[in-house]
Design a protein around this motif. Structure first.
Motif, PDB file in Angstrom:
ATOM      1  N   TYR A  19       0.848  -1.181   0.000  1.00  0.00           N
ATOM      2  CA  TYR A  19       0.000   0.000   0.000  1.00  0.00           C
ATOM      3  C   TYR A  19       0.886   1.234   0.000  1.00  0.00           C
ATOM      4  O   TYR A  19       2.058   1.183   0.354  1.00  0.00           O
ATOM      5  CB  TYR A  19      -0.919   0.036   1.223  1.00  0.00           C
ATOM      6  N   SER A  79      -7.924   6.472   2.721  1.00  0.00           N
ATOM      7  CA  SER A  79      -7.286   5.615   3.730  1.00  0.00           C
ATOM      8  C   SER A  79      -8.299   4.615   4.262  1.00  0.00           C
ATOM      9  O   SER A  79      -9.510   4.837   4.187  1.00  0.00           O
ATOM     10  CB  SER A  79      -6.717   6.440   4.887  1.00  0.00           C
ATOM     11  N   THR A  80      -7.770   3.498   4.784  1.00  0.00           N
ATOM     12  CA  THR A  80      -8.624   2.490   5.413  1.00  0.00           C
ATOM     13  C   THR A  80      -8.006   1.989   6.706  1.00  0.00           C
ATOM     14  O   THR A  80      -6.792   2.102   6.919  1.00  0.00           O
ATOM     15  CB  THR A  80      -8.867   1.255   4.512  1.00  0.00           C
ATOM     16  N   ARG A  81      -8.871   1.435   7.517  1.00  0.00           N
ATOM     17  CA  ARG A  81      -8.447   0.697   8.706  1.00  0.00           C
ATOM     18  C   ARG A  81      -9.248  -0.596   8.688  1.00  0.00           C
ATOM     19  O   ARG A  81     -10.480  -0.570   8.657  1.00  0.00           O
ATOM     20  CB  ARG A  81      -8.740   1.482   9.979  1.00  0.00           C
ATOM     21  N   VAL A 108      -4.420   2.233  -1.295  1.00  0.00           N
ATOM     22  CA  VAL A 108      -4.483   3.327  -0.325  1.00  0.00           C
ATOM     23  C   VAL A 108      -3.732   2.995   0.961  1.00  0.00           C
ATOM     24  O   VAL A 108      -3.564   1.832   1.312  1.00  0.00           O
ATOM     25  CB  VAL A 108      -5.943   3.687   0.019  1.00  0.00           C
ATOM     26  N   PRO A 109      -3.273   4.040   1.680  1.00  0.00           N
ATOM     27  CA  PRO A 109      -2.671   3.805   2.995  1.00  0.00           C
ATOM     28  C   PRO A 109      -3.679   3.075   3.880  1.00  0.00           C
ATOM     29  O   PRO A 109      -4.858   3.452   3.920  1.00  0.00           O
ATOM     30  CB  PRO A 109      -2.405   5.219   3.532  1.00  0.00           C
ATOM     31  N   SER A 110      -3.217   2.037   4.537  1.00  0.00           N
ATOM     32  CA  SER A 110      -4.116   1.206   5.338  1.00  0.00           C
ATOM     33  C   SER A 110      -3.440   0.760   6.615  1.00  0.00           C
ATOM     34  O   SER A 110      -2.216   0.614   6.660  1.00  0.00           O
ATOM     35  CB  SER A 110      -4.533  -0.039   4.548  1.00  0.00           C
ATOM     36  N   THR A 111      -4.265   0.518   7.610  1.00  0.00           N
ATOM     37  CA  THR A 111      -3.809  -0.079   8.853  1.00  0.00           C
ATOM     38  C   THR A 111      -4.599  -1.364   9.058  1.00  0.00           C
ATOM     39  O   THR A 111      -5.833  -1.364   8.918  1.00  0.00           O
ATOM     40  CB  THR A 111      -4.034   0.877  10.045  1.00  0.00           C
TER      41      THR A 111
END
Length: 136
Positions: A19, A79-81, A108-111
């Motif tokens: 990501y 973004s997602t989590r 996308v940036p994700s955690t």
């Protein structure tokens, strides 16, 4: 509708991550903050009981519906989590693969988090997201 999200990759950080490390949207974009997308069927029952991949797929489907209702798509997510009710890394990775594949090239940036419990009975996966769109 023009895309507003710009994904940023860092040459200074590991390229192992699947990501982008950051994302931006112009100041005049409309931000959409989604509640956690849960793996619920139309009747409110939990989908794919005991199946991390199945629940991740249903959560993505429900997230796409919420995005559409707000005038956005997965390509507008900034973004997602991803929350997975498990202490086993394998379960987290199973759910993550479904989410990652749904986003395709829009990484996308994700955690990704392992949690002890989620809100609905038999729920294993929940996905939070923020999207950005430019209204025409």
């Amino acid at each position: 509708m023009p895309r507003t999200v710009t994904l940023i990759r860092s040459a200074s950080l590991s390229d192992v991550a699947e990501y982008a490390y950051a994302a931006t949207a112009p100041a005049d974009s409309r931000l959409i903050f989604l509640a956690g997308a849960c793996p619920l069927n139309d009747d409110g029952s939990t989908a794919a009981i005991g199946d991390y991949a199945g629940q991740a797929a249903k959560a993505v489907e429900n997230m796409e519906t919420a995005l559409a209702d707000a005038g956005a798509t997965l390509q507008d997510v900034i973004s997602t989590r991803v929350l997975v009710a498990s202490a086993r890394r394998e379960d987290l990775v199973t759910a993550w693969k479904v989410v990652r594949d749904a986003f395709g090239d829009h990484d996308v940036p994700s955690t990704l988090l392992g949690v002890t419990v989620l809100g609905y009975e038999n729920q294993l996966v929940e996905i939070e997201a923020v999207a950005a769109v430019l209204d025409s």
